[in-house]
Motif scaffolding. Structure first.
Motif, PDB file in Angstrom:
ATOM      1  N   SER A 678       0.907  -1.227   0.054  1.00  0.00           N
ATOM      2  CA  SER A 678       0.196   0.019   0.105  1.00  0.00           C
ATOM      3  C   SER A 678       0.940   1.124   0.089  1.00  0.00           C
ATOM      4  O   SER A 678       2.225   0.908   0.040  1.00  0.00           O
ATOM      5  CB  SER A 678      -0.922  -0.007   1.160  1.00  0.00           C
ATOM      6  OG  SER A 678      -1.784  -1.359   1.360  1.00  0.00           O
ATOM      7  N   PHE A 713      -4.644   1.540  -0.738  1.00  0.00           N
ATOM      8  CA  PHE A 713      -4.857   0.502   0.221  1.00  0.00           C
ATOM      9  C   PHE A 713      -5.266  -0.926  -0.495  1.00  0.00           C
ATOM     10  O   PHE A 713      -6.124  -0.955  -1.377  1.00  0.00           O
ATOM     11  CB  PHE A 713      -5.633   0.712   1.286  1.00  0.00           C
ATOM     12  CG  PHE A 713      -5.237   1.722   2.365  1.00  0.00           C
ATOM     13  CD1 PHE A 713      -4.155   1.355   3.289  1.00  0.00           C
ATOM     14  CD2 PHE A 713      -5.575   3.341   2.287  1.00  0.00           C
ATOM     15  CE1 PHE A 713      -3.570   2.318   4.131  1.00  0.00           C
ATOM     16  CE2 PHE A 713      -5.297   3.966   3.187  1.00  0.00           C
ATOM     17  CZ  PHE A 713      -4.507   3.759   4.194  1.00  0.00           C
ATOM     18  N   ILE A 715      -5.771  -4.973   0.425  1.00  0.00           N
ATOM     19  CA  ILE A 715      -6.163  -5.755   1.574  1.00  0.00           C
ATOM     20  C   ILE A 715      -6.540  -7.065   0.867  1.00  0.00           C
ATOM     21  O   ILE A 715      -7.269  -7.218   0.017  1.00  0.00           O
ATOM     22  CB  ILE A 715      -7.521  -5.141   2.135  1.00  0.00           C
ATOM     23  CG1 ILE A 715      -7.212  -3.814   2.793  1.00  0.00           C
ATOM     24  CG2 ILE A 715      -7.866  -5.994   3.528  1.00  0.00           C
ATOM     25  CD1 ILE A 715      -8.366  -2.999   3.502  1.00  0.00           C
ATOM     26  N   VAL A 733     -12.432  -0.789   3.884  1.00  0.00           N
ATOM     27  CA  VAL A 733     -11.257   0.126   3.345  1.00  0.00           C
ATOM     28  C   VAL A 733     -11.609   1.559   2.903  1.00  0.00           C
ATOM     29  O   VAL A 733     -10.718   2.463   3.095  1.00  0.00           O
ATOM     30  CB  VAL A 733     -10.908  -0.845   1.768  1.00  0.00           C
ATOM     31  CG1 VAL A 733     -12.031  -0.427   1.001  1.00  0.00           C
ATOM     32  CG2 VAL A 733      -9.522  -0.427   1.539  1.00  0.00           C
TER      33      VAL A 733
END
Length: 757
Positions: A678, A713, A715, A733
């Motif tokens: 990220s 980001f 994930i 998120v």
């Protein structure tokens, strides 16, 4: 992933010195002595370094079963007994060796340890040898042989994947040839009808474009595997079938009747492009006019038309715009290797990780002469992007010409060919290259001067308001960005192999092998970050409105077999914002580990400790850091890669396994360390405002603008590749991005600006 070898890419030297490259001149200059203690990092590699792909238990069992047949045929390194005999003549027989094979119980115990640690240290080997009643040397040899077997099995698997891709391309070519036959009369060979001819031509164009995209995907797969099966190489990568001469012919040669591309016409076009490039790189005014306000060189288009295309001065269409820029820079690199990297699509893409998302050599028109391939001509495809999904990527088909001008100067000329462009789908005709490229001049001490000219003709399109200034000014895809990125990547290669890095710029790692492993891992992490962030066709972004009224863009992808990232379903989320602070200030704030708890909610209230810090460039902002976060409940390590140049800056980070990172720091192979990056991409806003006063003082005419910040980001939402994207994951998120941006604005005292998009 990597196809660039630093030792080959850099000038040959018994001991590479950073002072030779002009690095840290301020520390080495004056006084007759050294103002900064430099540490010579040990070049001895860790004995445990090696290659092994950590997969799931099922993957391991499959590999173990496949290697079971070979296991007892390999020397286990056991004890040997020499036997002697006497023949009928009373002479001694020749000595023979008797090998002791391992028992099933011993193999089972060593397999169990191998599954946990393919590279056991001396203490583990000694303990296992005592437990099994074996000599430590036997245990050492068994693990070496087992790693060799696993590597051979993996290579066979990778070759099968490449073979499948090649078969797919071969079927596509076969369908393309069948379509040509169907569009022609079987008796006379001419088109059966006008309608059929048009239909066949359209299908032919679609197949050609699809074939080029498949080739780009194959080049990507080759870059991952890092080798070229079946004896092929980048130079002849357009030939996929070694057994058929007709299939080995290039696509341009096979389809000359469709595109009308004759070799003589192509050579004439690239020769004119080379001559134009040389003039545009060398001439000053009135062709190029330097702006007093910004310092940039601006092309005088009226003079350009008079000089180069007076006979066709009205060819610019109303819906087209021109982007032209020129930039020069000194780069520490070996000239022949730099030329070679431009002619190899994989190496060229790796030199510009944030710029080029796809690259492929569609066809080799001319191989060139000699080892340096002087006069080589390639038809190439490239997709160029910005590090934001807000700006669409640009797809380019162009011919690249490599020519030696003198003993110490080369030219790399690019130009889009009209015959190719006219037959490509209209959706891909948004951008084409006018004569562009670079002149490379060899300087002393392994330095090169590169003069870059970027000249594009683009279709006018709507650009998001945040990026309108930087795109319309030509900075987004201009020469300054290409030169800045090239300088940064070449500096990274210098620091990768340097042995005299100052102590304060190489802390926490004791060996050269450990330093190399960490820098390679950081580069792979940043490369993955750039690939996931841009507006390339790799990604499919969707707008999502959060509960607070802000917007983010999300995309999901499935990782099935890339051990460099966690396996499963990955969610990527991006949001962009304009901040009224200098991009230098914003970059220094985000990369500072001591201020990380001001914006990172995962570090809230935690103690942050710097484990290692390695320089990878002349600018102090180009560093790789290992950070440890300690709370009352758990401990976590982060790998952070900070990069900055004259055009853009990045701060990329990702959580790493502590044990795996410790092994990398000792010099073990980092290719199988899974990291999901990220981070942030930072650009100046591109608004070149007029100064309040006119003066020749540089301090007065330099005006700092705002910054364009892109937050990313990623994930892992599920370990299963078949998992579906849920709104809970999107909300999580979304909240993460919103809180992070709010914390950044609060720390930089710009909370009143409603700048989300």
């Amino acid at each position: 992933m990597s196809n660039l070898h630093p030792r080959d890419f850099l000038p040959p030297s018994p001991a590479l010195s950073l002072s030779l490259a002009g690095i840290f001149r301020e520390e080495l200059a004056g006084g007759g002595g050294r103002s900064e203690e430099a540490v010579d990092i040990s070049s001895s590699d860790n004995s445990g370094a090696g290659k092994y792909s950590r997969g799931s238990d099922d993957d391991y069992e499959m590999l173990a079963a496949e290697g079971e047949q070979q296991r007892h045929n390999v020397d286990d390194g056991g004890d040997e007994e020499e036997e002697e005999g006497v023949d009928v003549d009373g002479k001694k027989k020749k000595k023979r060796k008797k090998y002791h094979r391992h028992t099933p119980e011993q193999i089972r115990e060593m397999e169990a340890l191998f599954k946990e640690s393919p590279h056991p240290d001396e203490k583990q080997r000694l303990q296992l040898s005592r437990q099994l009643g074996l000599h430590p040397r036997q245990v050492k040899f068994w693990f070496q042989n087992r790693r060799t077997q696993i590597k051979a099995i993996q290579e066979r698997h990778e070759n099968s994947l490449l073979k499948a891709e090649i078969d797919k391309l071969r079927n596509e070519n076969r369908a393309f040839r069948d379509n040509i036959k169907k569009s022609s009369c079987p008796n006379c060979g001419f088109a059966a009808s006008c309608k059929d001819a048009i239909t066949g031509s359209t299908e032919e164009q679609k197949l050609r474009i699809e074939n080029a995209k498949l080739k780009a995907e194959l080049e990507k797969l080759r870059s991952i595997v890092g080798k070229y099966p079946y004896g092929s190489s980048p130079q002849n990568s357009s030939s996929f079938s070694p057994g058929n001469d007709q299939e080995n012919r290039g696509s341009l040669e096979f389809c000359t009747g469709s595109f009308g591309l004759e070799k003589s016409r192509i050579m004439d076009a690239v020769s004119r492009a080379r001559d134009e490039l040389i003039k545009m790189a060398a001439q000053g005014g009135p062709l190029w006019i330097r702006s007093y306000e910004t310092g940039r060189e601006i092309l005088n288009y009226d003079e350009y038309v008079k000089e180069f295309c007076a006979e066709d001065s009205n060819r610019l269409q109303p819906k087209k715009c021109i982007e032209a820029s020129r930039e020069s820079g000194i780069i520490f690199v070996d000239l022949p290797c730099l030329v070679q990297s431009f002619m190899d699509a994989n190496q060229w893409k790796e030199l510009f990780p944030g710029l080029i998302s796809k690259a492929a050599t569609v066809d080799v028109i001319c191989n060139g002469e000699g080892a340096n391939r002087d006069g080589a001509v390639h038809l190439m495809f490239a997709e160029v992007q910005m590090l934001t999904p807000m700006v669409a990527s640009r797809e380019l088909y162009f011919v690249r010409y490599c020519k030696q001008l003198s003993a110490n100067q080369w030219a790399i000329a690019d130009v889009s060919v009209n015959n190719v462009e006219d037959n490509i789908d209209a959706s891909l005709q948004k951008c084409r290259k006018r004569p562009s490229g670079c002149l490379i001049e060899d300087k002393s001490n392994g330095h090169c001067k590169v003069t870059w000219v970027e000249h594009l003709e683009c279709q006018k399109s709507t650009v998001h308001s945040l990026y309108r200034a930087i795109v319309n000014s030509g900075l987004a895809f201009g020469a300054k960005r290409w030169i800045s990125t090239l300088q940064q990547q070449c500096e990274r290669l210098v620091f990768l192999v340097a042995t005299n890095v100052p102590t304060k710029d190489s802390s926490g790692v004791a060996t050269l092998a450990g330093r190399k492993s960490i820098l390679k891992l950081a580069h792979r992490m940043t490369w993955s970050f750039c690939r996931a962030l841009g507006g390339s066709s790799h990604n499919s972004w969707n707008k999502i409105t959060s509960k607070t009224g802000e917007e983010i863009r999300v995309a999901s992808r499935k990782n099935l077999n890339d051990t460099g990232e966690p396996l499963g379903t990955i969610l990527s989320a991006v949001s962009c914002v304009w901040l009224p602070v200098s991009h230098h200030v914003l970059f220094d704030f985000l990369r500072d580990g001591n201020r990380r708890n001001e914006w990172d909610i995962m570090f809230n209230g935690s103690r942050v400790q710097s484990i290692a810090k390695l320089a990878k460039g002349q600018d102090r902002g180009n560093t790789v850091s290992a950070l440890a976060m300690t709370t009352d409940e758990h401990k976590m390590w982060l790998l952070q890669d900070s990069s900055t140049n004259a055009y853009e800056s990045m701060v990329v980070y990702g959580p790493v396994d502590i044990n795996g990172m410790q092994s990398v720091m000792t010099g073990c192979d980092s290719s199988n360390i899974a990291v999901l990056p990220s981070g942030f991409s930072i650009l100046p806003d591109g608004i070149e405002s007029r100064p309040l006063v006119i003066t020749s003082r540089p301090a007065e005419k330099c005006t700092e603008g705002g910054s364009l910040l892109t937050v990313v980001f990623q994930i892992l939402i599920s370990n299963s590749p078949t998992a579906k994207l849920s709104m809970d994951s999107v909300d999580s998120v979304n909240t993460l991005i919103s809180c992070t941006l709010q914390s950044i604005k609060r720390s930089l005292q710009c909370e009143d600006d409603d700048t989300f998009i």
